[in-house]
Scaffold this active site. Structure first.
Site, PDB file in Angstrom:
ATOM      1  CG  ASN A   1     -13.896 -32.131 -21.024  1.00 39.31           C
ATOM      2  OD1 ASN A   1     -14.278 -32.416 -22.167  1.00 39.31           O
ATOM      3  ND2 ASN A   1     -14.917 -32.163 -20.132  1.00 39.31           N
TER       4      ASN A   1
ATOM      5  CG  HIS B   1     -22.652 -24.895 -20.391  1.00 32.70           C
ATOM      6  ND1 HIS B   1     -22.321 -24.507 -19.133  1.00 32.70           N
ATOM      7  CD2 HIS B   1     -24.096 -25.133 -20.250  1.00 32.70           C
ATOM      8  CE1 HIS B   1     -23.419 -24.587 -18.391  1.00 32.70           C
ATOM      9  NE2 HIS B   1     -24.466 -24.938 -19.144  1.00 32.70           N
TER      10      HIS B   1
ATOM     11  CG  ASN C   1     -16.701 -22.257 -21.046  1.00 31.07           C
ATOM     12  OD1 ASN C   1     -16.158 -23.244 -20.086  1.00 31.07           O
ATOM     13  ND2 ASN C   1     -17.943 -22.242 -20.486  1.00 31.07           N
TER      14      ASN C   1
ATOM     15  N   GLY D   1     -10.657 -33.005 -14.649  1.00 30.34           N
ATOM     16  CA  GLY D   1      -9.648 -32.753 -15.651  1.00 30.34           C
ATOM     17  C   GLY D   1     -10.009 -33.891 -16.790  1.00 30.34           C
TER      18      GLY D   1
HETATM   19  C1  GRF Z   1     -17.523 -30.614 -18.264  1.00 27.23           C
HETATM   20  O1  GRF Z   1     -18.722 -31.229 -17.738  1.00 27.23           O
HETATM   21  C2  GRF Z   1     -17.652 -29.356 -18.614  1.00 27.23           C
HETATM   22  O2  GRF Z   1     -18.591 -29.136 -19.728  1.00 27.23           O
HETATM   23  C3  GRF Z   1     -18.015 -28.487 -17.692  1.00 27.23           C
HETATM   24  O3  GRF Z   1     -17.138 -28.963 -16.310  1.00 27.23           O
HETATM   25  C4  GRF Z   1     -16.712 -30.304 -16.703  1.00 27.23           C
HETATM   26  C5  GRF Z   1     -15.725 -30.533 -16.550  1.00 27.23           C
HETATM   27  O4  GRF Z   1     -15.271 -32.035 -16.217  1.00 27.23           O
HETATM   28  N1  GRF Z   1     -17.667 -26.922 -18.093  1.00 27.23           N
HETATM   29  P1  GRF Z   1     -13.605 -32.766 -16.211  1.00 27.23           P
HETATM   30  O5  GRF Z   1     -13.158 -32.029 -15.155  1.00 27.23           O
HETATM   31  O6  GRF Z   1     -13.214 -32.133 -17.538  1.00 27.23           O
HETATM   32  O7  GRF Z   1     -13.858 -34.095 -16.098  1.00 27.23           O
END
Ligand code: GRF
Length: 297
Positions: free
Chosen positions: A121, A211, A209, A119
């Site tokens: 992000n 990626h 989303n 998490g």
């Molecule tokens: C990120 O690299 C995102 O691009 C991908 O999953 C990862 C999530 O990382 N879809 P975090 O849980 O936010 O650290």
């Protein structure tokens, strides 16, 4: 004391550190500028000197703090902070001060974050919208009861929803929960399950989303986390990056909203590339969300 301030201002520990730095540097700059300006005014009477000095500090301090807050990324916090002080001493109208209330006070847009992992992000997005009332994170949804994002949600006092495969697959239950919570935007941040049609249809152009590669390359089923970076390295790509896109019923598919690029270095490992990409994600995901929502106003 720091914890009390964190709660009062609704900020993370790191943001509090930046705020304190801004206060310290802004304060020192104010003192320095006032000391340089006072001799130029050559005032003899002591009482007048003190009066002018106080007025000067009162004018210079907000200016200095606002300027210093920009490189520290805290402009929005200090802008509101100064307006609140202004309203308390009657310099700013009450209405304006009310508009400048701290984060979380009935945000305009309600965001649900879907995540399956650590998490990071999610945390960056939560931090981004902590100040201001454009948007707030109203719900965190996960399929993984051990996901780190649940601890983040708990720490941030955000309601959570842990979904199981059967209930999720039919889609109606989750779509209803999202509607009930009056969610305006669904933000996928490392959510590993494909969204069912009922959810996609209930939120047209309202699900995005991120990626960790430059789609349409290196996307699709099984292409997540380290697998993406492994593939990028094994194909000897010269650059990689991030893609933010509207989500549809396919993995990593849908109209692209934004891409940012970074080089792939000769001695890169999965870990170093992942770190570079993660930085891009944290830098841009919140900003792109903010722009999307601001355009809807
Ligand atoms: C990120 O690299 C995102 O691009 C991908 O999953 C990862 C999530 O990382 N879809 P975090 O849980 O936010 O650290």
């Amino acid at each position: 004391m720091f914890e009390r301030l964190q709660k009062k201002w609704k900020v993370s520990g790191f943001q509090l550190f930046l705020i304190i730095c801004t206060f310290a540097i802004g304060g020192s700059l104010t003192g320095y500028a006032a000391r340089k300006l006072m001799p130029v005014l050559s005032i003899d009477q002591k009482w007048l000197w003190i009066l002018v000095y106080v007025v000067l500090i009162t004018i210079l301090w907000p200016l200095a703090v606002l300027i210093v807050s920009i490189p520290f990324g805290q402009y929005s916090f200090f802008n509101k902070y100064i307006h609140r002080i202004g309203s308390k001493i009657g310099l700013v109208g009450k209405q304006k001060a009310a508009h400048m209330q701290p984060a979380g006070d009935s945000p305009h847009f309600r965001i649900a974050i879907f995540a399956s992992g650590a998490g990071s992000n999610a945390q960056a997005i939560i931090d981004r919208f902590r100040a201001g009332n454009l948007a707030g994170i109203s719900l965190v949804v996960t399929n993984n009861p051990a996901a780190g994002v649940l601890q983040i949600a708990e720490k941030e006092h955000i309601p959570t929803l842990v979904v199981d495969k059967t209930a999720f697959a039919d889609g109606e239950t989750v779509a209803q929960q999202l509607k009930k919570q009056q969610i305006d935007l669904v933000v996928l941040a490392g959510f590993l399950w494909k969204l069912p049609p009922a959810v996609i249809n209930a939120f047209p152009k309202k699900i995005i989303n991120i990626h960790p590669a430059l789609l349409p390359k290196f996307g699709g089923k099984g292409m997540y986390g380290r697998y993406v970076h492994e593939a990028v390295l094994s194909q000897q790509e010269k650059e990689s990056g991030i893609t933010i896109h509207y989500a549809d019923e396919l993995y990593d598919h849908g109209p692209i909203i934004f891409q940012a690029r970074c080089p792939v270095l000769e001695n890169d490992t999965v870990a170093t590339l992942e770190q570079r990409i993660r930085q891009l994600e944290h830098e841009h995901y919140g900003a792109v969300i903010e722009k999307l929502l601001a355009d809807k106003l």
